[in-house]
Design an enzyme around this catalytic site. Structure first.
Site, PDB file in Angstrom:
ATOM      1  N   ASP A 157      -2.278  -1.140  10.509  1.00  0.00           N
ATOM      2  CA  ASP A 157      -2.587  -1.256   9.084  1.00  0.00           C
ATOM      3  C   ASP A 157      -3.201  -2.400   8.613  1.00  0.00           C
ATOM      4  O   ASP A 157      -3.408  -2.451   7.211  1.00  0.00           O
ATOM      5  CB  ASP A 157      -1.078  -0.990   8.511  1.00  0.00           C
ATOM      6  N   LYS A 207       0.987  -1.306  -0.112  1.00  0.00           N
ATOM      7  CA  LYS A 207       0.062  -0.149   0.049  1.00  0.00           C
ATOM      8  C   LYS A 207       0.806   1.138   0.175  1.00  0.00           C
ATOM      9  O   LYS A 207       2.013   1.212   0.539  1.00  0.00           O
ATOM     10  CB  LYS A 207      -0.854  -0.056   1.237  1.00  0.00           C
TER      11      LYS A 207
HETATM   12  O1  C5P Z   1       0.334  -0.898  15.249  1.00  0.00           O
HETATM   13  P1  C5P Z   1       1.380  -1.172  14.734  1.00  0.00           P
HETATM   14  O2  C5P Z   1       2.070  -2.144  15.445  1.00  0.00           O
HETATM   15  O3  C5P Z   1       1.575  -1.307  13.109  1.00  0.00           O
HETATM   16  O4  C5P Z   1       2.307   0.267  15.048  1.00  0.00           O
HETATM   17  C1  C5P Z   1       3.682   0.461  15.111  1.00  0.00           C
HETATM   18  C2  C5P Z   1       3.957   1.663  15.977  1.00  0.00           C
HETATM   19  O5  C5P Z   1       3.618   2.906  15.269  1.00  0.00           O
HETATM   20  C3  C5P Z   1       3.199   1.622  17.387  1.00  0.00           C
HETATM   21  O6  C5P Z   1       4.072   0.947  18.200  1.00  0.00           O
HETATM   22  C4  C5P Z   1       3.287   3.047  17.695  1.00  0.00           C
HETATM   23  O7  C5P Z   1       4.396   3.594  18.290  1.00  0.00           O
HETATM   24  C5  C5P Z   1       3.287   3.576  16.140  1.00  0.00           C
HETATM   25  N1  C5P Z   1       1.634   3.886  15.735  1.00  0.00           N
HETATM   26  C6  C5P Z   1       1.214   5.114  16.462  1.00  0.00           C
HETATM   27  N2  C5P Z   1      -0.157   5.359  15.909  1.00  0.00           N
HETATM   28  C7  C5P Z   1      -0.497   4.998  15.126  1.00  0.00           C
HETATM   29  C8  C5P Z   1       0.018   3.735  14.435  1.00  0.00           C
HETATM   30  C9  C5P Z   1       1.272   3.279  14.876  1.00  0.00           C
HETATM   31  O8  C5P Z   1       1.839   5.738  17.094  1.00  0.00           O
HETATM   32  N3  C5P Z   1      -1.952   5.301  14.640  1.00  0.00           N
END
Ligand code: C5P
Length: 356
Positions: free
Chosen positions: A196, A59
């Site tokens: 995501d 994406k």
């Molecule tokens: O949800 P995911 O594990 O993919 O996110 C990775 C990191 O990105 C999270 O630990 C967080 O620090 C940051 N993040 C965030 N806000 C979001 C998505 C991700 O702060 N909306």
């Protein structure tokens, strides 16, 4: 999707979690390359065809506005996500219920076999195996598998590679189990694994809010639109980029207006004013070379040049007329080139996936 990497020199290398037999030349299903086979395998892959084969599209974020930091540490965002034809492939074999799930990794990213690549775990911590595990837990039925994951989506690129693989794994698990779960359930389970992942249960173009897990599928914006993605050698961790984000200098632009402008006409999808990514400044600060690469691309006449997600990939739209293909000179910028197209899925149906 099979043609998405056409023109790249394809070289694949199997990197499994277990010990390996000496390299033996072989042909991959869709390309030329070297293939190393694990010496210790739970079963002989060559003995039977895979039980499921699914694509995991990359994406890009056509715009990405960060609205605020939340109390749980995540960030509230509003972003237009677009799936691409460039993607990974998961081949899945069902195993007996009493053996552990395993996976192999095959690199099909156009780089040399000995190129330095980020460490992608192939043990139970990989999102793909975690997705199968979660599916088994939620449906209360065992699901043990061997997965061969062919990686084409650049890693640490902001292109959702790991998330796409996990979404594809949930879809494959549901298919193998005879579709006991709805698309909505798969999307909710995906959100437990990463912000995501839900997007990939949309139809390929979606307006995403919340921490990224709230999705609104939109009609395809520009079906088959060509897009060229560059992946500089440097990578960035999403968590690090979010941590260094300066909330005082976010874009003031209203995401609903950006969405309306992009949907209004084909011109809106080529107007650089609509392409905003609030994660770009911290990423550019961490890797100053990204700004130089962007300047070089703009100087060549590309209309839109923007980083995707938390970087470091840079996507380009609106090629200059008569310009030589970017793949011919991206190496001079210290970047790999991935010419591809916008992709979409027919409908939010639990039996239909990308490329089907
Ligand atoms: O949800 P995911 O594990 O993919 O996110 C990775 C990191 O990105 C999270 O630990 C967080 O620090 C940051 N993040 C965030 N806000 C979001 C998505 C991700 O702060 N909306």
């Amino acid at each position: 999707m099979a043609g998405s990497l056409r023109g790249l020199s394809v070289f694949a290398l199997v990197v499994g979690a277990s010990a390996f037999a000496p390299p033996a030349p072989a042909r991959l299903a869709r390309g030329v390359g070297h293939h190393r086979t694990s010496a210790i395998m739970a079963f002989d892959k060559a003995a039977r065809p895979a039980d499921a084969c699914v694509l995991a599209p990359a994406k890009v974020n056509l715009f990405l506005r960060i609205l605020r930091r939340r109390e749980d540490g995540y960030h509230e965002l509003a972003s237009l996500f677009q799936a691409l034809e460039l993607g990974d492939t998961l081949r899945v074999w069902k195993l007996a219920d009493d053996v552990p799930s395993t996976m192999d990794l095959v690199w099909d990213d156009g780089a040399d076999a000995d190129a330095k690549r980020p460490d992608v775990p192939t043990d139970a911590s990989n999102l793909v195996l975690r997705a199968f595990e979660l599916f088994a837990k939620r449906t209360r039925s065992p699901m043990r598998v061997h997965v061969e994951l062919t990686k084409r989506i650049p890693v640490q690129a902001g292109m959702g590679g790991g998330s796409a693989d996990a979404a594809a794994a949930l879809f494959a698990a549901n298919r193998l189990a005879g579709y006991p779960a709805s698309m909505r359930e798969l999307r909710e389970w995906g959100a437990e694994l990463g912000s995501d992942i839900s997007f990939f249960f949309s139809t390929g173009t979606a307006y995403c809010t919340g921490r990224g897990e709230k999705i609104e599928s939109l009609p395809p914006l520009a079906p088959g639109r060509e897009i060229t993605v560059l992946k500089p050698v440097e990578g960035l961790s999403t968590a690090v980029v979010y941590r260094t984000l300066d909330l005082a200098s976010l874009s003031p632009l209203d995401p609903d207006r950006l969405l309306a402008a992009m949907r209004a006409s084909p011109a809106g999808l080529l107007d650089p004013a609509n392409f905003v990514n609030d994660l770009e400044p911290p990423a550019l600060a961490a890797v100053p070379r990204l700004a130089q690469i962007q300047s070089a691309l703009r100087a060549k006449g590309w209309r839109v040049v923007m980083m995707s997600g938390s970087g470091t990939s840079i996507f380009c739209l609106g090629p200059p007329e008569g310009a030589p293909p970017l793949s011919g000179w991206s190496a001079e910028l210290g970047a790999a080139c991935f010419p591809t197209r916008f992709a979409s899925r027919a409908e939010e149906d639990e039996r239909v996936w990308y490329g089907e």
